[in-house]
Design an enzyme around this catalytic site. Structure first.
Site, PDB file in Angstrom:
ATOM      1  N   CYS A 135       0.838  -1.203   0.000  1.00 58.26           N
ATOM      2  CA  CYS A 135       0.000   0.000   0.000  1.00 58.26           C
ATOM      3  C   CYS A 135       0.876   1.257   0.000  1.00 58.26           C
ATOM      4  O   CYS A 135       0.659   2.180  -0.792  1.00 58.26           O
ATOM      5  CB  CYS A 135      -0.917  -0.027   1.222  1.00 58.26           C
ATOM      6  SG  CYS A 135      -2.140   1.300   1.250  1.00 58.26           S
ATOM      7  N   CYS A 136       1.911   1.275   0.864  1.00 60.10           N
ATOM      8  CA  CYS A 136       2.831   2.426   0.878  1.00 60.10           C
ATOM      9  C   CYS A 136       3.575   2.546  -0.450  1.00 60.10           C
ATOM     10  O   CYS A 136       3.810   3.662  -0.931  1.00 60.10           O
ATOM     11  CB  CYS A 136       3.854   2.278   2.008  1.00 60.10           C
ATOM     12  SG  CYS A 136       3.264   2.751   3.636  1.00 60.10           S
ATOM     13  N   CYS A 218      -1.048   8.449   7.398  1.00 58.22           N
ATOM     14  CA  CYS A 218      -2.418   8.144   6.973  1.00 58.22           C
ATOM     15  C   CYS A 218      -3.245   7.709   8.188  1.00 58.22           C
ATOM     16  O   CYS A 218      -2.725   7.046   9.094  1.00 58.22           O
ATOM     17  CB  CYS A 218      -2.402   7.004   5.958  1.00 58.22           C
ATOM     18  SG  CYS A 218      -1.485   7.368   4.453  1.00 58.22           S
ATOM     19  N   CYS A 221      -3.186   4.094   9.656  1.00 57.75           N
ATOM     20  CA  CYS A 221      -1.908   3.594  10.164  1.00 57.75           C
ATOM     21  C   CYS A 221      -1.287   4.529  11.201  1.00 57.75           C
ATOM     22  O   CYS A 221      -0.081   4.454  11.460  1.00 57.75           O
ATOM     23  CB  CYS A 221      -0.936   3.407   9.002  1.00 57.75           C
ATOM     24  SG  CYS A 221      -1.569   2.314   7.715  1.00 57.75           S
ATOM     25  N   CYS A 244       7.729   4.165   5.731  1.00 60.85           N
ATOM     26  CA  CYS A 244       6.870   3.899   4.577  1.00 60.85           C
ATOM     27  C   CYS A 244       7.672   3.497   3.339  1.00 60.85           C
ATOM     28  O   CYS A 244       7.100   3.041   2.356  1.00 60.85           O
ATOM     29  CB  CYS A 244       6.014   5.125   4.255  1.00 60.85           C
ATOM     30  SG  CYS A 244       6.975   6.583   3.836  1.00 60.85           S
TER      31      CYS A 244
HETATM   32  S1  SF4 Z   1       0.567   4.628   5.658  1.00 62.08           S
HETATM   33 FE1  SF4 Z   1      -1.048   3.033   5.614  1.00 62.08          FE
HETATM   34  S2  SF4 Z   1      -2.755   3.837   4.375  1.00 62.08           S
HETATM   35 FE2  SF4 Z   1      -0.924   5.149   4.027  1.00 62.08          FE
HETATM   36  S3  SF4 Z   1      -0.009   4.359   2.184  1.00 62.08           S
HETATM   37 FE3  SF4 Z   1       1.028   3.321   3.912  1.00 62.08          FE
HETATM   38  S4  SF4 Z   1      -0.158   1.426   4.355  1.00 62.08           S
HETATM   39 FE4  SF4 Z   1      -1.390   2.748   2.968  1.00 62.08          FE
END
Ligand code: SF4
Length: 247
Positions: A135-136, A218, A221, A244
């Protein structure tokens, strides 16, 4: 104040031209890194602006506007890049809007190629739960890499005092993965110096900082932390993930 600019990451290339080769950039780093190690943050930004011109940008997570403020005093109109992951707290977006409205910067909001809904459809709902690294990678790392394609150097708000992972952050470094010069003008700043700069200059701060969130990412998280706890312990709490992938 400048007009709002929001782009998907892949639409961002081509704004600037005349970039140096990686060899030339590495050569610059080897000289400037030692020379500027003890320089005031303003001088480090002045060097970067003089060296890279409009191929230098500042990035901001909008936890506060210290770096954006500092850069705007040195180079009014400077590009400030903000990555909008689609998962930010409303307070973070509000801070971004306030920075754009009050500072003389060219604020560039960069979005991932896919919206959250598109990502959910392709990778499954709530990828931040099932594979936060992926996701990151999709929502932070790839958009930043695309955005930085238009620059030779970027400034971050990294500070050595933030976490043990960052104690060796150089003031001027070579980011081999991105092939860019990474400038950290605040690397040597203590928490007290940051607070003093904010107070002396009336710098914008994300209201969440005063509500138990000393480090803000985010919303899925990021958790509140108790007073005195590691400021970054609220990021990806309960997992082994601590960064991240941008740094
Ligand atoms: S911090 Fe969490 S929601 Fe944001 S990009 Fe990374 S995994 Fe995704």
């Amino acid at each position: 104040m400048t007009a709002a600019t929001t782009r998907r990451a892949h639409e961002f290339r081509g704004t600037h031209t005349d970039n140096r080769s990686p060899e030339e950039l590495r050569e610059l780093v080897s000289h400037a890194g030692a020379e500027l190690e003890l320089a005031p943050a303003e001088h480090i930004i002045e060097w970067a602006v003089a060296t890279f011109g409009d191929r230098f940008c500042v990035t901001s997570s909008m936890a506060d506007a210290v770096l954006a403020h500092l850069a705007s005093t040195v180079a009014p109109g400077i590009d400030v890049v903000f990555l909008d992951t689609g998962y930010h707290f409303a307070e973070t977006i509000g801070t971004r809007d306030a920075v754009e409205a009050t500072l003389p910067v060219n604020l560039l909001t960069i979005e991932p190629v896919q919206s959250v809904a598109e990502q959910d459809a392709e990778h499954g709902e709530d990828l931040y739960k099932t594979d936060p690294d992926r996701c990151c990678a999709l929502r932070k790392v790839a958009p930043l890499t695309e955005a930085l394609a238009s620059y030779d150097a970027w400034a971050t708000g990294l500070r050595r005092a933030e976490t043990h992972n960052r104690v060796i952050a150089p003031v001027i470094g070579w980011d081999a993965r991105k092939g860019k010069v990474k400038v950290s003008p605040l690397a040597r700043w203590s928490d007290d110096q940051v607070e003093r700069y904010i107070a002396d200059n009336g710098v914008l701060v994300n209201p969440l900082v005063y509500d138990g969130y000393p480090s803000i990412g985010c919303w899925p998280c990021t958790r509140r932390v108790a007073p005195g706890d590691d400021p970054r312990s609220g990021r990806w709490a309960g997992t082994t993930k601590t960064e991240c992938g941008i740094h």
